[in-house]
Enzyme design. Structure first.
Site, short mmCIF file in Angstrom:
data_model
loop_
_atom_site.label_atom_id
_atom_site.label_comp_id
_atom_site.label_asym_id
_atom_site.label_seq_id
_atom_site.Cartn_x
_atom_site.Cartn_y
_atom_site.Cartn_z
CG HIS A 220 -2.16 -0.78 0.91
ND1 HIS A 220 -2.99 -0.91 0.39
CD2 HIS A 220 -2.02 -2.60 1.11
CE1 HIS A 220 -4.04 -1.78 0.82
NE2 HIS A 220 -3.77 -3.10 0.79
CG ASP B 101 -0.67 9.62 0.77
OD1 ASP B 101 -0.40 8.18 1.44
OD2 ASP B 101 -0.45 10.28 1.30
O1 LIG Z 1 -2.02 0.86 11.11
P1 LIG Z 1 -1.63 2.28 10.71
O2 LIG Z 1 -0.38 2.12 11.00
O3 LIG Z 1 -2.20 3.19 11.97
O4 LIG Z 1 -1.36 3.14 9.51
C1 LIG Z 1 -2.63 3.39 9.05
C2 LIG Z 1 -2.32 2.54 7.24
O5 LIG Z 1 -1.29 3.79 7.04
C3 LIG Z 1 -1.13 3.00 5.49
O6 LIG Z 1 -1.54 3.76 4.06
C4 LIG Z 1 -1.52 3.10 3.59
O7 LIG Z 1 -2.87 2.11 2.81
C5 LIG Z 1 -3.52 3.19 1.81
C6 LIG Z 1 -4.61 2.48 0.77
O8 LIG Z 1 -3.44 2.27 0.24
C7 LIG Z 1 -2.99 4.43 0.98
O9 LIG Z 1 -4.20 5.26 0.29
C8 LIG Z 1 -1.99 5.19 2.11
O10 LIG Z 1 -1.49 5.99 1.12
C9 LIG Z 1 -0.77 4.51 2.89
O11 LIG Z 1 -0.22 5.22 3.51
C10 LIG Z 1 -0.62 1.87 5.74
O12 LIG Z 1 -0.04 1.14 4.71
C11 LIG Z 1 -1.51 0.39 6.09
O13 LIG Z 1 -0.37 -0.30 6.72
C12 LIG Z 1 -1.96 1.39 7.73
O14 LIG Z 1 -2.55 -0.12 8.33
O1 LIG Z 2 -10.72 10.72 11.29
C1 LIG Z 2 -10.53 9.65 10.48
C2 LIG Z 2 -9.79 10.49 9.28
C3 LIG Z 2 -9.57 9.44 7.71
N1 LIG Z 2 -10.58 8.61 8.59
C4 LIG Z 2 -9.83 7.41 7.35
O2 LIG Z 2 -8.64 7.31 7.44
C5 LIG Z 2 -8.47 6.78 5.85
C6 LIG Z 2 -6.91 7.64 4.96
O3 LIG Z 2 -6.33 6.78 4.20
P1 LIG Z 2 -5.24 7.44 3.14
O4 LIG Z 2 -5.10 6.67 2.17
O5 LIG Z 2 -5.82 8.52 3.06
O6 LIG Z 2 -4.04 7.37 4.49
P2 LIG Z 2 -3.45 6.94 4.94
O7 LIG Z 2 -3.70 7.41 6.51
O8 LIG Z 2 -3.73 5.31 4.85
O9 LIG Z 2 -1.89 6.66 5.25
C7 LIG Z 2 -9.22 7.43 4.57
O10 LIG Z 2 -9.81 6.81 4.14
C8 LIG Z 2 -10.38 8.58 6.04
O11 LIG Z 2 -11.65 8.27 5.99
C9 LIG Z 2 -11.33 7.96 9.38
O12 LIG Z 2 -11.73 6.91 9.30
N2 LIG Z 2 -11.46 8.59 9.79
#
Ligand SMILES: O=P(O)(O)OC[C@H]1O[C@H](O[C@H]2O[C@H](CO)[C@@H](O)[C@H](O)[C@H]2O)[C@H](O)[C@@H](O)[C@@H]1O
Ligand SMILES: O=c1ccn([C@@H]2O[C@H](COP(=O)(O)OP(=O)(O)O)[C@@H](O)[C@H]2O)c(=O)[nH]1
Length: 733
Positions: free
Chosen positions: A166, A382
């Site tokens: 991701h 990102d």
């Molecule tokens: O599990 P966390 O450490 O709390 O972090 C949250 C997630 O962040 C990352 O998200 C990625 O996936 C998104 C969907 O494909 C993408 O849009 C975004 O750009 C990425 O940063 C991470 O890859 C996840 O594993 C985490 O759960």
């Molecule tokens: O208060 C919040 C803010 C964000 N999101 C969700 O968190 C995800 C963020 O995903 P993104 O791919 O933009 O970035 P990531 O956090 O995975 O790097 C989106 O689906 C948002 O709708 C959420 O559930 N609650």
């Protein structure tokens, strides 16, 4: 494929504790929010970490948590304090995350973290292995679990394994910094299908595979011994309908039905019709470019003072990875910047930035998406960024402007957004101005295009495409296995050989009888090969022919003293055992002076490449060139040759790391047929590895035993995996 199971670090639900009450709530983050919409359709289990420290809870509580998750078709992998510290905060978020997002200065390379990363990956893999049955598929997610695909595959070879990353996959120049780079790639290559959000991440991965292991990559398939691994890009989507319908519902709500936040938003707009809102939502992560965004907003207020009092930035920063030092420092930096900007531009009735350091429930997010005039999404890196897509999906009347960093994976699909460089404050400030003054018609036109795309390629389509490709990967693998010469099939072919009376055996040379060498002249026959040829040719029922693209002088020298026929230069020249060289076809080479300069130009531009001149063909070799550059230049050369040479009767042939130009109408198939000359052979065998051998496979009679070396698609009836396998088959004859 029976069930599809999911394995990811974070489960789609997290634990919510209120007093003694424990319940589940939706997890934040793109992976969890995206996949939550689909996993139950797959009939499998979602295996992951519930997000809490198992050292801090009693066994009874752990059991309660397990039960809650089981009801949601999830199975929890519990992590203790040390594991959370060294695996999640450590190797995952202090090594891989910064490195893969090009924050190399933040990346720690710590052996203890790596050891625990391996152990925890094994823990996830074991939990999956316990659930998986032969014929099932498993879809492993993300950078925390890069070793899991191989750990599963080695124990469960009959399970199809998918892996999706991701986050970005960085270029080799960055990836090579990782001391455990080979182990990481090896772990990923346990998967049958590897998915990325964008083509750039995919090609970076291929480049690392090539440079670190030298594996053969053909289009998007990696060939390793008996396995084919496919890598492809699948830009993740969102649940479009859910955002769109909820946004519609928000617009229909009566005052009494509205949330507190919604009422505040209404009040803001009512106080002055000129007022505008800009929205910023992300986890508080240094990759998201929050400080730059804030300074650019300040620059905007400074440069365009007419907008002071009229524009507010709503900034939702969701707490994330708070135990990791760089996240703590970021929190401090953001708090201070918000304070400074609000201090500098705020008044008694105007606060430029409304800053929330928390997460919000879904309905509040929708209210924000549908109320804000502009979304300012400016990560410095990102993987994808789903917030950008969610904003677009929630704009029910198609107004609103998306300002988007070109560094987010999502930018590849959002050409109609205002694309900015996230570290260029001046440019961002000007784009904020452009967004706030954009005519409604232009807003609608840009938004409509983006919406249509997001609606078409939603999260369901994304997952379906991935699963479809996973099935395809399975069938390509099965296709290879079906054609592969197994021990029992080899015995049958040998029996048939012994039962026959007159045999014609055609053997290609490079990649079939001898492995490739960087320098083609180094690939001469070794003792083992001499023995094989000697043995085959000593049987008077056999007519053995080496059929190769090589020049005649080389093969004549290498096989001097053998009772073997030679067909060279893809079928131009034939030399029978006791005869002289004769031409099988008349060709001229008056085209060579035109082609040579084109190839020389490519030699000059591609270090390591060189030209080989044969009597009737010219060959550009790039095995010694840097692999990616070699492939790129090979495609360019083909293009260039095609446009220059359309008037000549020439053929451009792509062999293994070579581009060969030769007169048309000559190929190994034509040569082999001429050679057979209607003689009554009752056993015809042909073995070859590249597409020049496909002519032979196609032309020979249907009952010929045609064998392809390697995994690529072929007309041959059978496949073997390597030169060693060819030799061991011939040794049995
Ligand atoms: O599990 P966390 O450490 O709390 O972090 C949250 C997630 O962040 C990352 O998200 C990625 O996936 C998104 C969907 O494909 C993408 O849009 C975004 O750009 C990425 O940063 C991470 O890859 C996840 O594993 C985490 O759960
Ligand atoms: O208060 C919040 C803010 C964000 N999101 C969700 O968190 C995800 C963020 O995903 P993104 O791919 O933009 O970035 P990531 O956090 O995975 O790097 C989106 O689906 C948002 O709708 C959420 O559930 N609650």
């Amino acid at each position: 494929m029976q069930k599809i199971h999911i394995v990811s670090n974070r489960l789609p639900f997290s634990i919510k504790e209120e007093g003694d009450e424990i319940s589940l709530e939706a997890s934040v983050g793109g992976l969890a929010t995206g996949m939550k919409s689909i996993y139950k359709d797959y009939g499998g289990t979602w295996i992951g970490w519930p997000g809490i420290d198992s050292d801090t809870i009693s066994d009874a509580k752990q059991q309660k948590i397990n039960n809650l998750f089981n009801k949601e078709k999830c199975a929890s992998v519990h992590l203790n304090s040390e594991e959370i510290h060294l695996f999640y905060e450590g190797f995952s978020n202090r090594t891989i995350w910064p490195l893969f997002h090009y924050f190399t200065q933040y990346a720690d390379f710590n052996q203890a973290d790596w050891e625990i990363y391996k152990a925890v990956n094994q823990k996830f893999a074991d939990a999956a292995i316990e659930t998986l049955e032969d014929g099932d598929a498993v879809w492993v997610h993300d950078y925390q679990l890069l070793l899991v695909p191989d750990m599963i595959k080695s124990k469960k070879p009959n399970v199809t394994v998918g892996f999706f990353l991701h986050i970005p996959f960085p270029s080799y120049e960055v990836f090579r910094m990782l001391p455990w780079r080979k182990e990481i790639i090896q772990g990923m290559l346990g998967a049958d299908l590897i998915g990325f959000h964008t083509y750039d991440y995919e090609r970076h991965f291929f480049s690392c595979v090539r440079r670190l292991f030298g594996y053969e990559i053909s289009f998007n398939q990696i060939h390793i011994d008996e396995r084919i691994i496919i890598a492809d890009s699948f830009p993740m989507g969102i649940d479009y309908e859910k955002f769109m319908t909820n946004a519609q519902n928000v617009s229909l709500k009566s005052v009494s039905e509205k949330s507190e936040l919604h009422k505040e938003l209404d009040k803001y707009f009512l106080s002055s019709p000129e007022r505008k809102l800009i929205l910023s939502i992300d986890r508080l992560d240094y990759t998201k470019g929050i400080p730059n965004r804030l300074t650019a907003f300040a620059r905007f207020l400074e440069k365009y003072p007419e907008f002071r009092q009229k524009v507010t930035l709503i900034m939702l920063a969701v707490p994330s990875r708070g135990q990791v030092d760089h996240y703590q420092l970021l929190k401090k930096e953001v708090d201070e910047l918000v304070g400074q900007i609000n201090g500098a531009y705020g008044t008694i009735n105007y606060t430029p930035i409304w800053y929330f350091y928390r997460s919000l429930p879904f309905n509040n997010l929708i209210e924000l998406y549908s109320s804000c005039d502009v979304a300012l999404i400016t990560p410095v890196r990102d993987g994808m960024n789903l917030v950008a897509k969610e904003y677009v999906a929630s704009r029910i009347n198609n107004t609103g402007v998306l300002i988007l960093s070109e560094m987010a994976g999502v930018a590849k699909e959002m050409g109609e957004a205002l694309l900015i460089n996230p570290v260029d404050d001046e440019d961002m400030a000007d784009n904020i101005y452009q967004a706030l003054t954009m005519p409604i018609e232009e807003q609608k036109s840009r938004m409509t295009y983006m919406k249509e795309r997001i609606q078409r390629y939603d999260v369901f389509k994304w997952a379906n495409e991935f699963v479809k490709s996973l099935k395809k990967a399975e069938s390509i693998q099965n296709d290879f296995l079906a054609k592969r010469i197994t021990k029992s099939l080899a015995e049958k072919l040998i029996d048939k050989y012994h039962d026959s009376k007159k045999r014609a055996i055609f053997l290609d040379y490079d990649g079939t009888l001898a492995p490739f060498k960087k320098n083609p002249q180094d690939a001469k026959p070794d003792d083992e090969l001499h023995d094989i040829i000697k043995n085959l040719t000593s049987n008077e029922l056999n007519t053995v022919t080496i059929i190769s693209g090589r020049d005649r002088y080389t093969l004549e020298k290498w096989f001097a003293g053998h009772k073997v026929n030679l067909i060279c230069e893809h079928g131009v020249w034939l030399k029978t055992v006791n005869g002289d060289w004769e031409m099988l076809t008349t060709v001229n080479n008056n085209w060579m002076p035109n082609v040579r300069p084109i190839m020389e130009h490519f030699v000059d531009r591609t270090p390591g490449s060189f030209i080989e001149e044969k009597n009737y063909s010219l060959v550009w070799h790039y095995r010694k060139a840097e692999p990616d550059q070699g492939e790129l230049r090979a495609n360019e050369l083909k293009d260039e040759l095609n446009t220059h040479l359309s008037n000549h009767n020439l053929e451009i042939m792509e062999g293994n790391k070579v581009i060969e130009v030769k007169s048309g109408g000559i190929n190994k198939g034509v040569a082999a047929l001429k050679f057979l000359n209607n003689e009554p052979y009752d056993y015809i065998m042909a073995i070859g590895d590249d597409w020049t051998d496909e002519f032979m496979f196609r032309e020979l009679p249907e009952d010929a035993i045609t064998i392809k070396v390697g995994m690529k698609h072929t007309k041959a009836a059978y496949k073997v995996e390597s030169v060693d396998a060819v030799r061991s088959l011939l040794q049995k004859m």
